[in-house]
Design an enzyme around this catalytic site. Sequence first.
Site, short mmCIF file in Angstrom:
data_model
loop_
_atom_site.label_atom_id
_atom_site.label_comp_id
_atom_site.label_asym_id
_atom_site.label_seq_id
_atom_site.Cartn_x
_atom_site.Cartn_y
_atom_site.Cartn_z
N ASN A 1 -4.87 4.19 1.03
CA ASN A 1 -5.38 2.88 0.61
C ASN A 1 -6.84 2.61 0.95
O ASN A 1 -7.34 1.54 0.65
CB ASN A 1 -4.51 1.72 1.11
CG ASN A 1 -3.06 1.88 0.71
OD1 ASN A 1 -2.19 1.84 1.54
ND2 ASN A 1 -2.82 2.09 -0.58
N ARG B 1 -5.08 4.26 9.70
CA ARG B 1 -4.01 4.95 8.98
C ARG B 1 -4.56 6.11 8.15
O ARG B 1 -3.95 7.18 8.08
CB ARG B 1 -3.25 3.94 8.10
CG ARG B 1 -2.05 4.52 7.38
CD ARG B 1 -1.05 3.41 7.01
NE ARG B 1 -1.65 2.37 6.22
CZ ARG B 1 -1.67 2.34 4.88
NH1 ARG B 1 -1.15 3.33 4.19
NH2 ARG B 1 -2.21 1.33 4.23
N GLY C 1 0.84 -1.19 0.00
CA GLY C 1 0.00 0.00 0.00
C GLY C 1 0.87 1.23 0.00
O GLY C 1 2.03 1.18 -0.39
N SER C 2 0.31 2.35 0.44
CA SER C 2 1.06 3.60 0.41
C SER C 2 0.30 4.68 1.14
O SER C 2 -0.90 4.59 1.35
CB SER C 2 1.31 4.07 -1.04
OG SER C 2 1.89 3.08 -1.82
N ASN C 3 1.04 5.74 1.50
CA ASN C 3 0.46 7.01 1.88
C ASN C 3 0.90 8.05 0.85
O ASN C 3 1.99 7.94 0.28
CB ASN C 3 0.97 7.49 3.25
CG ASN C 3 0.72 6.49 4.36
OD1 ASN C 3 -0.36 5.95 4.48
ND2 ASN C 3 1.74 6.26 5.19
#
Length: 832
Positions: free
Chosen positions: A541, A570, A275-277
């Site tokens: 995500n 998150r 995933g990612s931010n």
Amino acid sequence: MPHSHPWRRRLAAITALALLAVALAVPTSPAAARQGGYEALIRRASYGVPHITARDFGSLGFGVGYAQAEDNICLIAENVVTVRAQRTRYFGPTGEDGSNITSDLFHQKAIDDRTVERLLTGRRDGIHTPSQEVRDQVRGFAAGYNAYLRRTGPGRLTDPACAGKPWVRPISDLDVWRVHWTTMVRAGSGALADGIIAAAPPATSTAATSPLASAPSARTAAPPAGSTAPRQAAPKRDTTAEPATRATTEITGQLPAPKATAVVKARDGAPAGLGSNAYGLGSDATVSGAGMLLANPHFPWDGPERFYRMHLTVPGRYDVEGAALVGDPFVEIGHNGGLAWSHTVSTARRFVWHKLTLVRGDPTSYLYDGKPRRMTSHTVTLQGEGTSRTLYDTHFGPVVLVPGVFDWTADTAYAISDPNAANLRALDGWLAMGRARSVPQLRKELDRRQFLPWVNVIAADRSGAAFYADHSLVPRVTDRLAAACIPPAWRDLYATSGQAVLDGSRSRCALGRDPDAAVPGILGPGHLPTLVRRDYVTNSNDSYWLANPAHPLTGFPRVIGDERTERSLRTRLGVDQVQRRLAGSDGLPGTRFTVDRLWAVTLGNRTYAGELVHDDLVRLCTAHPVAAASDGTRTDLTAACRALRGWDLRVDLDSRGAHLFSEFTLAGGLRFADRFDPAAPLTTPRRLAVDDPRVRTALADAVRRLAGIPLDARLGDLQTEPRGGRRIPIHGGRPEPGAFNMAVDMLVPGVGYPKVRHGTSYLMAVELGPDGPSGRQLLTYSQSANPNSPWYADQTTLYSRKGWDTIKFTERQLRADPNLVSYRVGSNRTQD
């Protein structure tokens, strides 16, 4: 904290050897260039980051292939083994759950079907088939890799993972394209490879399991994140010289054992942890008024999913700094002079199911508008391995078996449509992204090309526009189609997960074509969520819904994502960090963002769940210092109460007790007393369910899991990354407790967390100011996977202390690097 000078002498020595090799073996003169040879200038800056300049895309690809081979030849070679369907031959049949056999059969079918070759045939416009510029870049990449391998020789490679191995061989541009295709399908048919290989008519069905996830798995059948295979795998005996008449056998019994697969919705957007931010910050959110971007992808720290930093330039035609997955020839996350962008894993589904009504007495024929159609069968044989399997296709796509969920019976079977299986547009798309100078230009290219396989885009430009879009390839399942064509038994699945099971017996239930779509079968841009703001956009995500909470995105087909549903911790923390910064309430000076404040926020290492429930948990623990674990064992919680009381609610190196809270959440202890409220989506739920006995049980389970490990230990003493004989302390935490800066690892009983599996990987904070881009960037696991490389641990050590490398986009920035060394590489095109 720029790179210090001790590496400079070592860099210079390495470069001197490289220059000597080039002078002896590589024709790089202007005359040679005019005769059609490849030639590229590689300037290695601090941490070994290559800045590559070439006169055309073929030579640029050559430089990229050469530099990546210098640093990560084993990773590239392993990817090629995968797409050549040779993992079983070289690494044995037993990958994770026997995945090498599955992988080889999946890729051998693509080879037999000439899948990639067919996608390369046709009009070279960058949409229907790749453009000539991209083909040149790919061909040059293969040539550069081969030039390095030829010059060095397999037996003289310095990486012990593949030095002298028979699977390190020259590659072709077709190999590179096949690796790229595998990346495109890994959230669709690649993720369902087990089920494709296992699908067989009822009399001969072989059971298998298959992931049903919104996010991609690792490249098909690659070792699991954090593993070292094939580095520690015993190579299989090479059978290529054995007689061609060797008997073939069915693979029944070599596939995974039967197991019912639950069809569930991933809570954090990426169930495998990928995933990612990302933040796109506009003029109202930055001190300077220029756009700013945070890129924070979370990907594996080992294996073929690693990122690679590079700066690529063809003067006047392309100039981009950033990162790409190892083996890819273009920058995929990065910036140019006026635009910066990143990607996060999208929640949209990448494939749809088609429920087939089979012809009575013939389980390999199905009815379509009342008329029978034969499935296409294809027997795939692994050359030299004696393994065969008959696979089945329909006009929708392959037949897939998921025992207990999507079974192949005498009456029914299931096939999938995977739009990415025909997608070779992405490299042209990333080339176009690198050339776009503003958000409007970027949006135009996204609308026209529709190339992104399974990711969102978050971007910002010099004018201060911030941009979010899920412009990924999404099957064309509109609300109208879903209402008319999803059988009643499957409607709940669609509503809860976005997985669509369409009636495959009627042509009116086919995917069709949107008039604004680049290709048939996908949602056109008019059906996809897009947002432009002057303050900010963000994604971690979850779906598109709250890319900016002040402007919720609603009314889109369920197949893209959910709306008005609970967000991950998150996601909530990511928005909270921006809002606190703009309010000046996060303890940092002023309001709005600068690059240094963005870096500090990103690595602030807050744990959102801890902030919500810590005090209630400590009170509960103190009031009930003994609790029963899941197995009934009475457990003393006194030390746990003390450790939690002293925890600073962060996952910094000096945070004590952070690991205890993480294990508590993993044990199911994070249970809320209040419900999610769509009117307050970023602050609910928030109260610990102190009356739920499972909360205390989870804490007792966490204490027992951590037996032999001090409950108040420093996180940096437990969570580490091995580099040679060193253990580098690593900050960050898991997504379950709500850590933004992600570090996912596995507990080793009595020891701690000695290896990061995946998490924060490439980290970039860039500002697009009037004098050019500036900012910070870092590759957490360092540029090279080779333990004998000088760039094996340097950025990892830097990350441990929250340091950074600077953006080096302009000539002035690059020449100011005290460690800069340069060399040229090249080759005759006929030679490669």
